[in-house]
Design a protein around this motif. Sequence first.
Motif, short mmCIF file in Angstrom:
data_model
loop_
_atom_site.label_atom_id
_atom_site.label_comp_id
_atom_site.label_asym_id
_atom_site.label_seq_id
_atom_site.Cartn_x
_atom_site.Cartn_y
_atom_site.Cartn_z
N HIS A 30 5.84 4.73 8.17
CA HIS A 30 5.84 5.35 9.50
C HIS A 30 5.39 4.33 10.55
N LEU A 31 4.34 3.58 10.23
CA LEU A 31 3.81 2.59 11.19
C LEU A 31 4.83 1.50 11.47
N GLU A 68 -3.39 -1.10 13.79
CA GLU A 68 -3.77 0.17 13.16
C GLU A 68 -4.65 -0.05 11.93
N ASN A 69 -5.60 0.85 11.73
CA ASN A 69 -6.51 0.84 10.57
C ASN A 69 -6.50 2.23 9.94
N ALA A 70 -6.68 2.29 8.63
CA ALA A 70 -6.99 3.58 8.00
C ALA A 70 -7.57 3.34 6.62
N PHE A 71 -8.55 4.17 6.26
CA PHE A 71 -9.08 4.15 4.89
C PHE A 71 -9.00 5.55 4.30
N PHE A 72 -8.29 5.67 3.17
CA PHE A 72 -8.11 6.96 2.49
C PHE A 72 -8.79 6.91 1.11
N GLN A 86 4.64 6.10 2.42
CA GLN A 86 4.96 7.00 3.54
C GLN A 86 4.22 6.58 4.81
N TYR A 87 2.93 6.39 4.68
CA TYR A 87 2.09 6.15 5.87
C TYR A 87 2.43 4.80 6.52
N LEU A 117 4.82 0.70 15.44
CA LEU A 117 3.39 0.74 15.71
C LEU A 117 2.74 -0.51 15.12
N PHE A 156 -8.55 8.40 -2.70
CA PHE A 156 -7.67 9.04 -3.68
C PHE A 156 -8.31 8.99 -5.06
N ASN A 183 8.24 2.89 13.26
CA ASN A 183 8.06 3.27 14.66
C ASN A 183 7.48 2.14 15.51
N PHE A 239 1.95 7.83 -1.12
CA PHE A 239 1.38 8.07 0.20
C PHE A 239 1.31 6.78 1.02
#
Lengths: 373, 208
Positions: free
Chosen positions: B154-155, B134-138, B150-151, B160, B140, B158, B147
């Motif tokens: 979750h990964l 999984e990848n993500a760029f946020f 939290q994020y 993931l 802020f 679960n 956050f």
Amino acid sequence: MTDVFVVSDSVISPLGSTSADNFMQLERSISGVRRHDNSAISPQPFYAALFTGDNFASDNPYTKFEQLLIASIKDALQNTDIVTSDEKTILIISSTKGNIGLLETEGYNHALEKRISLNTSANMVASHLNFINKPLVVCHACISGLLAIITALRLIKSGIYENAVIAGADVITKFILSGFQSFQALSPGICKPFDAERDGINLGEGAATVIVSSNKRYANNIKLRSGSVNNDANHISGPSRTGEELCLVIDKALTEAGVSAAEIDFISAHGTATIYNDEMEAQAIALAGLQNSPVNSMKAYFGHTLGAAGLLESAMTIQSMQRNTVLPSLGFTNIGVTKPINICNTLMHMSLDNCLKTASGFGGCNAAVVFSK
Amino acid sequence: MNINKYILSHCAISKNAVYKNGQKIFEKAAANPLDFLHSTYEHFNLNYPKFYKMDGLSKLGLLASDILLAGESIIKDIRPQGIGIVLSNTNSSLDMDIKYLQSLQDFASPALFVYTLPNIVIGEVCIRNGFKGENAFFIFEDFNAAFIEQYVSHLLNNNLLQICICGWVEFLKDNYKVVLYLAGKTGGPSVKLFTKETMDSIFNNEAL
């Protein structure tokens, strides 16, 4: 497990100002892409789907980018019970380059650094629309829109929020156009995804919003079932040669949704109409056992709307499901990928129970989302 | 399912110094941020010539991730799809945006344009290490440890992901700061829990 339902959706593009308006144009095979001679953006003429005319007042405190987001979110909120000032509601903004146009017109200075930040836009939009939670911003190349949807799904499934308003937009400026020109990635006409004669992408402007909720009052609506993201770990500007990683992200999304490949009725692909992207996607779709599912790309209607694309194309997928109508992949005549996937070239009326939306982007990222009835 | 998550290691680079697990492991005066990053690359003998073609944001993220992962043998036992990267900053790729726009006066370079997206640093770290999760760029205003917790939780909860590199990477003109955390599911009493409080206390170390 918490179910997440689609409450409403909105698309604002050069073709129309609601999802229904846009869908109606697509049913008539009308494209928003046309030739532009605009030396402020490009020394050569180019094909793109751009807003023209003076729809965006320059004396407005909100930029064109922010006006698009606000208009789309307002449209999506209409006739829903979603309360933006509810602490259970989160706003998620998706964009690749946001207000990059300000850097072109004003140059860098400290005040601009603050003004141009995607946080500033997100906070202005949130405050204008009375959201009380601080908005989230996703900035992840061409999968931004799908990643924003997946983030909403996860936050709701974790029980942190009940409702998410997910909105994306991008505006085409010289910065963006010159970059795609430098890659020699732009088509000299209207793009032809998956076709034997495809010759590159068109860029497009637009904004789109999808609102989702776990509230049972929406239980009869289409469900946002699952979503997954991964990375090719291959090249920052070229897709995988095998499509193996996009296939894996599709597999993960299907598994999480509890849906088999045979149950996928329709795929809204990324379909940028570049040689390598479309080939990679065809490999992945075949590898995932989805070679019989009808596939379309919406890029010849809207162009590539970048940070809005995942949301805009999801909204059109949701509209397709509500109407049990698969739109033809505009620009497609003869298969031009090595795997014989089922590119849709006519309007089809059929039962659409489970649909897959995919996207891939610079940095080697892939994303897939499943919607079900 | 909520399970205990741990910070297996952390790495920070800021103000001409490199920290691993809170210990300063390298420091050198430099004329500008890129000079310091090049000195760091040489000091740690990273031997990855692609480093030189990257933008400042990617160089910073790549160095920090290499130092973060050094000696973390757990990585070798996890399949590529089980390892993810979740990053954030406030100015996206503005440093490279400014440089790309300046370069347009001569010609548009695809080698510069590709770095005008903040998630490219994630792609570079994935390519370097073969990570495919999984990848993500946020984006802020400030580091949002709550956050990220939290994020990433979750990964991990679960399944993931089995392990996740997460944190903050910012590079703009004369200012740069990266703080990366290696979050995983195996640890013991001596290992810090993966919580926003712990992340914040590491991030807000006044030396950084």
